[in-house]
Design a protein around this motif. Structure first.
Motif, mmCIF file in Angstrom:
data_model
loop_
_atom_site.group_PDB
_atom_site.id
_atom_site.type_symbol
_atom_site.label_atom_id
_atom_site.label_comp_id
_atom_site.label_asym_id
_atom_site.label_seq_id
_atom_site.Cartn_x
_atom_site.Cartn_y
_atom_site.Cartn_z
ATOM 1 N N LEU A 114 -1.492 -23.209 -77.525
ATOM 2 C CA LEU A 114 -2.169 -24.341 -76.880
ATOM 3 C C LEU A 114 -2.631 -23.971 -75.474
ATOM 4 O O LEU A 114 -2.977 -24.848 -74.686
ATOM 5 C CB LEU A 114 -1.229 -25.549 -76.823
ATOM 6 N N LEU A 146 -5.207 -22.913 -72.833
ATOM 7 C CA LEU A 146 -6.667 -23.054 -72.754
ATOM 8 C C LEU A 146 -7.386 -21.727 -72.897
ATOM 9 O O LEU A 146 -8.366 -21.611 -73.634
ATOM 10 C CB LEU A 146 -7.044 -23.719 -71.420
ATOM 11 N N GLN A 157 -8.155 -20.140 -76.269
ATOM 12 C CA GLN A 157 -8.967 -20.863 -77.228
ATOM 13 C C GLN A 157 -10.397 -20.336 -77.274
ATOM 14 O O GLN A 157 -11.122 -20.420 -76.291
ATOM 15 C CB GLN A 157 -9.013 -22.364 -76.881
ATOM 16 N N PHE A 215 -12.909 -22.993 -76.354
ATOM 17 C CA PHE A 215 -13.209 -23.237 -74.942
ATOM 18 C C PHE A 215 -14.183 -22.199 -74.401
ATOM 19 O O PHE A 215 -15.101 -22.532 -73.645
ATOM 20 C CB PHE A 215 -11.940 -23.258 -74.090
ATOM 21 N N TYR A 269 -13.677 -30.376 -84.723
ATOM 22 C CA TYR A 269 -12.497 -30.905 -84.046
ATOM 23 C C TYR A 269 -12.410 -32.428 -84.153
ATOM 24 O O TYR A 269 -11.323 -32.996 -84.177
ATOM 25 C CB TYR A 269 -12.548 -30.575 -82.539
ATOM 26 N N TYR A 319 -13.061 -34.371 -77.591
ATOM 27 C CA TYR A 319 -12.892 -32.944 -77.363
ATOM 28 C C TYR A 319 -12.675 -32.599 -75.880
ATOM 29 O O TYR A 319 -11.720 -31.870 -75.554
ATOM 30 C CB TYR A 319 -14.075 -32.177 -77.958
ATOM 31 N N PRO A 320 -13.490 -33.112 -74.958
ATOM 32 C CA PRO A 320 -13.222 -32.807 -73.540
ATOM 33 C C PRO A 320 -11.867 -33.360 -73.077
ATOM 34 O O PRO A 320 -11.209 -32.747 -72.246
ATOM 35 C CB PRO A 320 -14.380 -33.478 -72.797
ATOM 36 N N TYR A 353 -9.247 -33.553 -74.942
ATOM 37 C CA TYR A 353 -8.295 -32.580 -75.498
ATOM 38 C C TYR A 353 -8.169 -31.374 -74.570
ATOM 39 O O TYR A 353 -7.062 -30.892 -74.305
ATOM 40 C CB TYR A 353 -8.762 -32.163 -76.892
ATOM 41 N N LEU A 354 -9.290 -30.892 -74.060
ATOM 42 C CA LEU A 354 -9.257 -29.743 -73.149
ATOM 43 C C LEU A 354 -8.475 -30.083 -71.884
ATOM 44 O O LEU A 354 -7.689 -29.265 -71.391
ATOM 45 C CB LEU A 354 -10.679 -29.309 -72.787
ATOM 46 N N LEU A 404 -4.864 -29.931 -72.758
ATOM 47 C CA LEU A 404 -4.404 -28.539 -72.857
ATOM 48 C C LEU A 404 -3.989 -28.012 -71.480
ATOM 49 O O LEU A 404 -2.945 -27.365 -71.343
ATOM 50 C CB LEU A 404 -5.511 -27.641 -73.419
ATOM 51 N N VAL A 405 -4.830 -28.287 -70.481
ATOM 52 C CA VAL A 405 -4.517 -27.821 -69.127
ATOM 53 C C VAL A 405 -3.249 -28.488 -68.619
ATOM 54 O O VAL A 405 -2.374 -27.827 -68.042
ATOM 55 C CB VAL A 405 -5.692 -28.114 -68.167
ATOM 56 N N TRP A 417 -0.741 -29.783 -70.342
ATOM 57 C CA TRP A 417 0.461 -29.317 -71.041
ATOM 58 C C TRP A 417 0.905 -27.969 -70.490
ATOM 59 O O TRP A 417 2.077 -27.617 -70.533
ATOM 60 C CB TRP A 417 0.192 -29.224 -72.555
ATOM 61 N N GLU A 418 -0.068 -27.225 -69.968
ATOM 62 C CA GLU A 418 0.215 -25.905 -69.423
ATOM 63 C C GLU A 418 0.737 -26.024 -67.991
ATOM 64 O O GLU A 418 1.618 -25.301 -67.576
ATOM 65 C CB GLU A 418 -1.095 -25.101 -69.437
ATOM 66 N N ALA A 472 -10.603 -25.142 -63.675
ATOM 67 C CA ALA A 472 -10.132 -24.608 -64.957
ATOM 68 C C ALA A 472 -11.146 -24.862 -66.067
ATOM 69 O O ALA A 472 -11.380 -24.006 -66.907
ATOM 70 C CB ALA A 472 -8.783 -25.233 -65.318
ATOM 71 N N LEU A 473 -11.739 -26.051 -66.063
ATOM 72 C CA LEU A 473 -12.624 -26.436 -67.162
ATOM 73 C C LEU A 473 -14.096 -26.264 -66.820
ATOM 74 O O LEU A 473 -14.970 -26.495 -67.660
ATOM 75 C CB LEU A 473 -12.368 -27.903 -67.555
ATOM 76 N N ALA A 496 -0.232 -32.155 -81.372
ATOM 77 C CA ALA A 496 -1.453 -31.359 -81.198
ATOM 78 C C ALA A 496 -1.262 -29.912 -81.651
ATOM 79 O O ALA A 496 -2.242 -29.168 -81.769
ATOM 80 C CB ALA A 496 -1.890 -31.399 -79.732
ATOM 81 N N ARG A 497 -0.036 -29.530 -81.932
ATOM 82 C CA ARG A 497 0.231 -28.118 -82.190
ATOM 83 C C ARG A 497 -0.501 -27.576 -83.411
ATOM 84 O O ARG A 497 -0.827 -26.394 -83.480
ATOM 85 C CB ARG A 497 1.736 -27.886 -82.356
ATOM 86 N N PRO A 499 -5.068 -26.172 -83.169
ATOM 87 C CA PRO A 499 -5.716 -24.861 -83.022
ATOM 88 C C PRO A 499 -5.679 -24.047 -84.311
ATOM 89 O O PRO A 499 -6.647 -23.360 -84.635
ATOM 90 C CB PRO A 499 -4.897 -24.176 -81.927
#
Lengths: 150, 150
Positions: free
Chosen positions: A12, A14, A17, A20, B33, B44-45, B47-48, B51-52, B54-55, B67-68, B115-116, B119
């Motif tokens: 997961l 970024l 991916q 992305f 997606y 989708y955005p 979700y991105l 992702l950030v 969760w990281e 980042a995005l 969400a796992r 991907p």
DNA sequence: CCCTAATTAGTTGTGCACGACTTAATAGCA
DNA sequence: TGCTATTAAGTCGTGCACAACTAATTAGGG
């Protein structure tokens, strides 16, 4: 499972991916086009429509949608704006009144000359070798076709 | 100059354009997606962004944008929607009141588990080998970085 | 021939994406 | 210290992108 193995797996993160990388590259390229196309009075999707029309004039909204993979709900307003800008005309087909033929005006046809330098400038900016360019196109088409059905 | 040579040159044919392959593939993947993310209540955005988070939880709007590669004018309304959905909170940083820290709520953190599988499902749909996946990422990042400056 | 199903464009509503601008707060230098 | 430049987030307007729906037209089977 280590970090490297996760990359092609269920990570997961970024930056692992592919989606992305794709999304970011697409927007970056479009951004690069923007100033060039602004000189022509076009947005990027409008430019794509014009590419199709320069190749094949008098095309239906449906076939334009097939070529660009866009819905009529996206194309209809876009075509209206291009018509308002004097680049094309929309007329119902006499033989099938459901269908609308998109035809370039003289101004629309003339714009092609001014657009000729655009692909070269962008190709230059992308900075890929011919081999990388071909490989990228091939991979992107493979992704598109795999993702479309399956 | 023949048709094959034009491909990497100044052709105005839609199907010669790497930019179109990129644009079409990006939208096709996003479309793939959509139904998966809909189950999570995300676009989708969005979700991105998740992702950030969760990281790296507690990140500024600015760093999220870095980042995005998105502007605050895109992120601000998007983050508002995620906040309205109960997935995150926005709070001004006490030490710098210009900055806003984005923090996951419990619901936002819990969503990671659901969400796992995403991907993997998408990776499967793209149908690339590990080598093709790595090559595609490499080329796309090269394009992004070349197009950004230069 | 009629009538139902399919086809074609288009409208509407939601959510990005981005440029131009605004507001608020901080940094940093004279 | 005071003032100016910079930075951060957000608002607003325009233009995609797409789902869901509508209106108009055509096709095709009974």
């Amino acid at each position: 499972m280590d970090r490297a193995a996760e990359a092609t797996d269920g990570s997961l993160l970024l930056d692992d991916q592919l989606c992305f990388a794709l999304y970011a590259a697409s927007r970056a390229v479009t951004a690069r086009y923007r100033p060039l196309l602004e000189e022509l009075g076009l947005t990027y999707p409008q430019y794509l429509v014009m590419l199709v029309l320069w190749e094949q004039d008098s095309i239906s909204v449906r076939d334009l949608g097939t070529a660009l993979q866009l819905e009529s709900s996206t194309l209809s307003p876009l075509l209206k704006r291009l018509e308002a800008g004097g680049l094309l005309r929309r007329e119902r087909r006499p033989d099938d009144e459901r269908s609308v033929a998109i035809r370039l005006t003289d101004a629309g046809a003339r714009l092609q000359e001014r657009a000729r330098t655009v692909p070269l400038a962008i190709g230059d900016a992308m900075g890929l070798t011919a081999e990388q360019d071909a490989m990228a196109k091939q991979l992107l088409r493979l992704i598109s076709s795999n993702v479309a059905d399956g």
